[in-house]
Design an enzyme around this catalytic site. Structure first.
Site, PDB file in Angstrom:
ATOM      1  N   ASP A  70       0.867  -1.172   0.000  1.00 27.30           N
ATOM      2  CA  ASP A  70       0.000   0.000   0.000  1.00 27.30           C
ATOM      3  C   ASP A  70       0.907   1.225   0.000  1.00 27.30           C
ATOM      4  O   ASP A  70       1.577   1.511   1.000  1.00 27.30           O
ATOM      5  CB  ASP A  70      -0.887  -0.017   1.240  1.00 27.30           C
ATOM      6  CG  ASP A  70      -1.818   1.190   1.334  1.00 27.30           C
ATOM      7  OD1 ASP A  70      -1.737   2.081   0.457  1.00 27.30           O
ATOM      8  OD2 ASP A  70      -2.613   1.241   2.288  1.00 27.30           O
ATOM      9  N   SER A 150      -0.669  13.302 -15.639  1.00 31.05           N
ATOM     10  CA  SER A 150      -1.923  13.415 -16.384  1.00 31.05           C
ATOM     11  C   SER A 150      -1.934  14.766 -17.082  1.00 31.05           C
ATOM     12  O   SER A 150      -1.239  15.699 -16.662  1.00 31.05           O
ATOM     13  CB  SER A 150      -3.113  13.330 -15.416  1.00 31.05           C
ATOM     14  OG  SER A 150      -4.320  13.727 -16.045  1.00 31.05           O
ATOM     15  N   TYR A 170      -8.028  15.659  -7.563  1.00 33.57           N
ATOM     16  CA  TYR A 170      -7.111  14.908  -8.438  1.00 33.57           C
ATOM     17  C   TYR A 170      -6.188  15.813  -9.259  1.00 33.57           C
ATOM     18  O   TYR A 170      -4.961  15.574  -9.293  1.00 33.57           O
ATOM     19  CB  TYR A 170      -7.927  13.985  -9.343  1.00 33.57           C
ATOM     20  CG  TYR A 170      -7.114  13.103 -10.253  1.00 33.57           C
ATOM     21  CD1 TYR A 170      -6.515  11.935  -9.783  1.00 33.57           C
ATOM     22  CD2 TYR A 170      -6.959  13.413 -11.599  1.00 33.57           C
ATOM     23  CE1 TYR A 170      -5.782  11.108 -10.616  1.00 33.57           C
ATOM     24  CE2 TYR A 170      -6.226  12.602 -12.443  1.00 33.57           C
ATOM     25  CZ  TYR A 170      -5.642  11.439 -11.945  1.00 33.57           C
ATOM     26  OH  TYR A 170      -4.906  10.631 -12.787  1.00 33.57           O
ATOM     27  N   LYS A 174      -1.947  15.994  -9.338  1.00 32.00           N
ATOM     28  CA  LYS A 174      -1.134  15.814 -10.544  1.00 32.00           C
ATOM     29  C   LYS A 174      -0.306  17.058 -10.858  1.00 32.00           C
ATOM     30  O   LYS A 174       0.795  16.940 -11.418  1.00 32.00           O
ATOM     31  CB  LYS A 174      -2.017  15.416 -11.731  1.00 32.00           C
ATOM     32  CG  LYS A 174      -2.638  14.032 -11.575  1.00 32.00           C
ATOM     33  CD  LYS A 174      -1.571  12.964 -11.355  1.00 32.00           C
ATOM     34  CE  LYS A 174      -2.150  11.569 -11.264  1.00 32.00           C
ATOM     35  NZ  LYS A 174      -1.105  10.535 -11.065  1.00 32.00           N
TER      36      LYS A 174
END
Length: 253
Positions: A70, A150, A170, A174
Protein backbone atom coordinates in the site's frame (compact mmCIF):
# COMPACT_ATOMS: atom_id res chain seq x y z
CA UNK A 1 4.06 -1.77 -34.22
CA UNK A 2 7.14 0.30 -35.11
CA UNK A 3 6.84 2.22 -31.82
CA UNK A 4 6.85 -0.98 -29.73
CA UNK A 5 9.63 -2.53 -31.80
CA UNK A 6 11.84 0.54 -31.31
CA UNK A 7 11.40 0.29 -27.54
CA UNK A 8 12.14 -3.43 -27.35
CA UNK A 9 15.28 -3.18 -29.51
CA UNK A 10 16.73 -0.42 -27.33
CA UNK A 11 15.98 -2.06 -23.96
CA UNK A 12 19.12 -4.22 -24.00
CA UNK A 13 20.91 -2.22 -21.30
CA UNK A 14 18.05 -3.01 -18.92
CA UNK A 15 18.25 -6.76 -19.56
CA UNK A 16 18.12 -8.64 -16.21
CA UNK A 17 17.93 -5.33 -14.31
CA UNK A 18 15.14 -4.79 -11.77
CA UNK A 19 12.06 -2.64 -12.41
CA UNK A 20 9.57 -1.84 -9.65
CA UNK A 21 6.04 -1.05 -10.83
CA UNK A 22 3.48 0.29 -8.36
CA UNK A 23 -0.22 -0.15 -8.98
CA UNK A 24 0.65 -3.17 -11.10
CA UNK A 25 -2.48 -5.25 -10.52
CA UNK A 26 -4.42 -3.85 -13.49
CA UNK A 27 -4.51 -1.29 -16.28
CA UNK A 28 -1.31 0.54 -17.22
CA UNK A 29 0.76 -1.15 -14.50
CA UNK A 30 -0.14 -4.69 -15.57
CA UNK A 31 0.37 -3.88 -19.26
CA UNK A 32 3.76 -2.35 -18.52
CA UNK A 33 4.80 -5.41 -16.51
CA UNK A 34 4.08 -7.56 -19.58
CA UNK A 35 6.17 -5.33 -21.84
CA UNK A 36 9.10 -5.09 -19.42
CA UNK A 37 9.27 -8.85 -19.00
CA UNK A 38 9.09 -9.33 -22.77
CA UNK A 39 12.13 -7.01 -22.96
CA UNK A 40 14.09 -9.15 -20.50
CA UNK A 41 13.64 -6.98 -17.41
CA UNK A 42 13.04 -8.49 -13.97
CA UNK A 43 9.82 -6.94 -12.63
CA UNK A 44 8.60 -6.46 -9.08
CA UNK A 45 4.87 -5.76 -9.19
CA UNK A 46 3.49 -3.89 -6.18
CA UNK A 47 -0.21 -3.41 -5.46
CA UNK A 48 -2.78 -3.70 -2.70
CA UNK A 49 -4.89 -6.34 -4.49
CA UNK A 50 -2.93 -9.52 -3.97
CA UNK A 51 -5.43 -11.70 -5.85
CA UNK A 52 -4.88 -9.65 -9.02
CA UNK A 53 -1.11 -9.89 -8.60
CA UNK A 54 -1.33 -13.66 -8.27
CA UNK A 55 -3.27 -13.83 -11.54
CA UNK A 56 -0.65 -11.68 -13.26
CA UNK A 57 2.14 -13.87 -11.86
CA UNK A 58 0.47 -16.99 -13.22
CA UNK A 59 0.36 -15.33 -16.64
CA UNK A 60 3.92 -13.96 -16.72
CA UNK A 61 5.94 -16.57 -14.87
CA UNK A 62 9.04 -16.46 -12.66
CA UNK A 63 10.48 -13.22 -14.03
CA UNK A 64 7.64 -11.43 -12.24
CA UNK A 65 7.92 -11.02 -8.49
CA UNK A 66 4.82 -9.86 -6.62
CA UNK A 67 4.53 -8.05 -3.30
CA UNK A 68 1.43 -6.70 -1.65
CA UNK A 69 2.08 -3.03 -0.92
CA UNK A 70 0.00 0.00 0.00
CA UNK A 71 1.89 3.08 -1.22
CA UNK A 72 0.01 5.30 1.25
CA UNK A 73 1.67 3.43 4.13
CA UNK A 74 5.37 4.20 4.55
CA UNK A 75 5.92 1.00 6.54
CA UNK A 76 4.40 -1.06 3.73
CA UNK A 77 6.62 0.71 1.17
CA UNK A 78 9.73 0.20 3.29
CA UNK A 79 8.94 -3.49 3.73
CA UNK A 80 8.57 -3.94 -0.04
CA UNK A 81 11.84 -2.15 -0.86
CA UNK A 82 13.69 -3.96 1.94
CA UNK A 83 12.60 -7.24 0.32
CA UNK A 84 13.72 -6.02 -3.11
CA UNK A 85 17.17 -5.08 -1.82
CA UNK A 86 17.61 -8.32 0.13
CA UNK A 87 16.37 -10.66 -2.60
CA UNK A 88 17.18 -8.87 -5.85
CA UNK A 89 19.97 -6.44 -4.96
CA UNK A 90 17.97 -3.25 -5.45
CA UNK A 91 15.88 -1.33 -7.97
CA UNK A 92 17.16 0.09 -11.26
CA UNK A 93 13.83 1.33 -12.64
CA UNK A 94 10.91 2.71 -10.64
CA UNK A 95 7.51 3.27 -12.23
CA UNK A 96 5.26 5.33 -9.94
CA UNK A 97 2.00 4.17 -11.48
CA UNK A 98 -0.28 3.80 -8.44
CA UNK A 99 -2.94 6.49 -8.37
CA UNK A 100 -6.43 7.23 -7.14
CA UNK A 101 -9.38 9.24 -8.44
CA UNK A 102 -12.66 9.30 -6.54
CA UNK A 103 -15.52 11.13 -8.21
CA UNK A 104 -17.34 13.92 -6.42
CA UNK A 105 -17.16 17.61 -5.66
CA UNK A 106 -14.38 18.91 -3.45
CA UNK A 107 -16.76 21.32 -1.68
CA UNK A 108 -18.96 18.50 -0.39
CA UNK A 109 -17.10 15.17 -0.49
CA UNK A 110 -15.83 13.32 2.58
CA UNK A 111 -12.49 14.62 3.79
CA UNK A 112 -11.30 11.07 4.46
CA UNK A 113 -11.60 10.40 0.71
CA UNK A 114 -9.76 13.62 -0.13
CA UNK A 115 -6.97 12.62 2.24
CA UNK A 116 -6.72 9.16 0.66
CA UNK A 117 -6.30 10.68 -2.82
CA UNK A 118 -3.63 13.08 -1.56
CA UNK A 119 -1.81 10.31 0.27
CA UNK A 120 -1.87 7.97 -2.73
CA UNK A 121 -1.02 10.44 -5.49
CA UNK A 122 1.55 12.60 -3.69
CA UNK A 123 2.96 10.89 -0.60
CA UNK A 124 2.95 7.48 -2.30
CA UNK A 125 5.16 8.92 -5.04
CA UNK A 126 7.50 10.47 -2.47
CA UNK A 127 7.74 7.33 -0.33
CA UNK A 128 8.55 5.11 -3.31
CA UNK A 129 10.88 7.57 -5.04
CA UNK A 130 12.93 8.10 -1.89
CA UNK A 131 13.48 4.37 -1.50
CA UNK A 132 13.99 3.75 -5.21
CA UNK A 133 16.49 6.58 -5.55
CA UNK A 134 18.40 5.50 -2.44
CA UNK A 135 18.70 2.01 -3.92
CA UNK A 136 20.08 3.39 -7.20
CA UNK A 137 22.39 5.93 -5.58
CA UNK A 138 24.03 3.62 -3.05
CA UNK A 139 25.00 1.25 -5.87
CA UNK A 140 26.04 4.10 -8.21
CA UNK A 141 23.59 2.55 -10.65
CA UNK A 142 22.26 4.00 -13.87
CA UNK A 143 18.57 4.33 -13.09
CA UNK A 144 15.27 5.73 -14.23
CA UNK A 145 12.27 7.00 -12.24
CA UNK A 146 8.97 7.43 -14.09
CA UNK A 147 6.02 9.34 -12.64
CA UNK A 148 2.54 8.72 -14.04
CA UNK A 149 1.09 12.19 -14.40
CA UNK A 150 -1.92 13.42 -16.38
CA UNK A 151 -2.91 16.21 -18.73
CA UNK A 152 -4.75 17.67 -15.73
CA UNK A 153 -1.36 17.97 -14.07
CA UNK A 154 -0.75 20.86 -16.49
CA UNK A 155 -4.17 22.49 -16.91
CA UNK A 156 -7.73 21.93 -15.72
CA UNK A 157 -10.38 21.57 -18.40
CA UNK A 158 -14.03 22.52 -17.88
CA UNK A 159 -16.55 19.85 -17.01
CA UNK A 160 -18.86 18.60 -19.73
CA UNK A 161 -21.76 21.01 -20.45
CA UNK A 162 -24.56 20.59 -17.95
CA UNK A 163 -22.54 18.38 -15.61
CA UNK A 164 -20.64 18.89 -12.38
CA UNK A 165 -16.85 18.74 -12.25
CA UNK A 166 -15.93 15.23 -11.03
CA UNK A 167 -12.15 15.52 -10.68
CA UNK A 168 -12.06 17.40 -7.33
CA UNK A 169 -8.58 17.21 -5.76
CA UNK A 170 -7.11 14.91 -8.44
CA UNK A 171 -5.77 17.73 -10.69
CA UNK A 172 -4.10 19.34 -7.68
CA UNK A 173 -2.28 16.09 -6.94
CA UNK A 174 -1.13 15.81 -10.54
CA UNK A 175 0.08 19.42 -10.57
CA UNK A 176 2.14 18.32 -7.58
CA UNK A 177 3.55 15.46 -9.67
CA UNK A 178 4.59 17.99 -12.35
CA UNK A 179 6.45 20.00 -9.70
CA UNK A 180 7.97 16.86 -8.17
CA UNK A 181 9.33 15.78 -11.55
CA UNK A 182 11.35 18.98 -11.93
CA UNK A 183 12.34 18.96 -8.26
CA UNK A 184 13.60 15.37 -8.52
CA UNK A 185 15.51 16.22 -11.72
CA UNK A 186 17.34 19.07 -10.02
CA UNK A 187 18.11 17.05 -6.90
CA UNK A 188 19.33 14.04 -8.91
CA UNK A 189 21.57 16.35 -10.92
CA UNK A 190 23.13 17.91 -7.83
CA UNK A 191 23.65 14.49 -6.24
CA UNK A 192 25.80 13.73 -9.33
CA UNK A 193 23.88 10.56 -10.17
CA UNK A 194 23.09 8.87 -13.48
CA UNK A 195 19.39 8.62 -12.63
CA UNK A 196 16.78 9.98 -15.03
CA UNK A 197 13.27 11.15 -14.19
CA UNK A 198 10.33 11.27 -16.59
CA UNK A 199 6.74 12.48 -16.28
CA UNK A 200 4.20 10.72 -18.50
CA UNK A 201 1.00 12.76 -18.95
CA UNK A 202 -1.79 10.91 -20.76
CA UNK A 203 -5.23 12.17 -21.58
CA UNK A 204 -8.19 9.92 -20.85
CA UNK A 205 -7.15 6.28 -20.56
CA UNK A 206 -9.63 3.40 -20.66
CA UNK A 207 -9.07 2.09 -17.12
CA UNK A 208 -11.18 1.38 -14.05
CA UNK A 209 -10.48 4.90 -12.74
CA UNK A 210 -12.28 6.89 -15.47
CA UNK A 211 -15.49 8.59 -14.20
CA UNK A 212 -18.66 7.37 -15.92
CA UNK A 213 -19.39 10.82 -17.41
CA UNK A 214 -16.16 10.70 -19.48
CA UNK A 215 -16.52 7.18 -20.88
CA UNK A 216 -18.26 8.46 -24.02
CA UNK A 217 -15.13 10.39 -25.05
CA UNK A 218 -12.11 9.21 -27.08
CA UNK A 219 -9.70 7.33 -24.85
CA UNK A 220 -6.22 5.87 -24.95
CA UNK A 221 -5.64 2.23 -24.10
CA UNK A 222 -3.35 1.10 -21.29
CA UNK A 223 -0.98 -0.33 -23.91
CA UNK A 224 -0.54 3.14 -25.46
CA UNK A 225 0.73 4.55 -22.18
CA UNK A 226 2.89 1.49 -21.52
CA UNK A 227 4.46 1.97 -24.97
CA UNK A 228 5.25 5.59 -24.09
CA UNK A 229 7.01 4.51 -20.91
CA UNK A 230 8.98 1.89 -22.82
CA UNK A 231 10.06 4.61 -25.27
CA UNK A 232 11.34 6.81 -22.44
CA UNK A 233 13.22 3.89 -20.88
CA UNK A 234 14.75 2.95 -24.23
CA UNK A 235 16.40 6.31 -24.90
CA UNK A 236 20.23 6.45 -24.83
CA UNK A 237 21.94 7.06 -21.49
CA UNK A 238 22.56 10.76 -22.27
CA UNK A 239 18.93 11.47 -23.27
CA UNK A 240 16.30 12.32 -20.68
CA UNK A 241 12.64 12.56 -21.69
CA UNK A 242 11.48 15.03 -19.09
CA UNK A 243 7.81 15.27 -20.04
CA UNK A 244 5.76 13.22 -22.51
CA UNK A 245 2.13 14.13 -23.20
CA UNK A 246 -0.12 11.65 -25.02
CA UNK A 247 -3.68 12.29 -26.10
CA UNK A 248 -6.27 10.21 -27.91
CA UNK A 249 -7.12 11.53 -31.36
CA UNK A 250 -10.19 13.75 -31.15
CA UNK A 251 -9.97 14.49 -27.44
CA UNK A 252 -12.07 17.66 -26.85
CA UNK A 253 -9.97 19.18 -24.08
Amino acid sequence: MGFSLFASLDMERWHNRVAVVTGASSGIGAELARKLIAAGVVVVALARRLDRLVQLSQELGPQLHIRQCDVTDVDSVNAAFDWIEERLGGADILINNAGMLSGGQLLTMALDTVQQVLQTNIMGVIYCTQRGFQSMRQRSATGHVVLLNSIVGHYLFNSLPGSQQELNVYPATKHAVTALTELFRQEMREFKTQVKVTSISPGLVDTEMVPEAYKCLPMLQAEDVANAIMYALATPAHVQVHELTIKPLGEPF
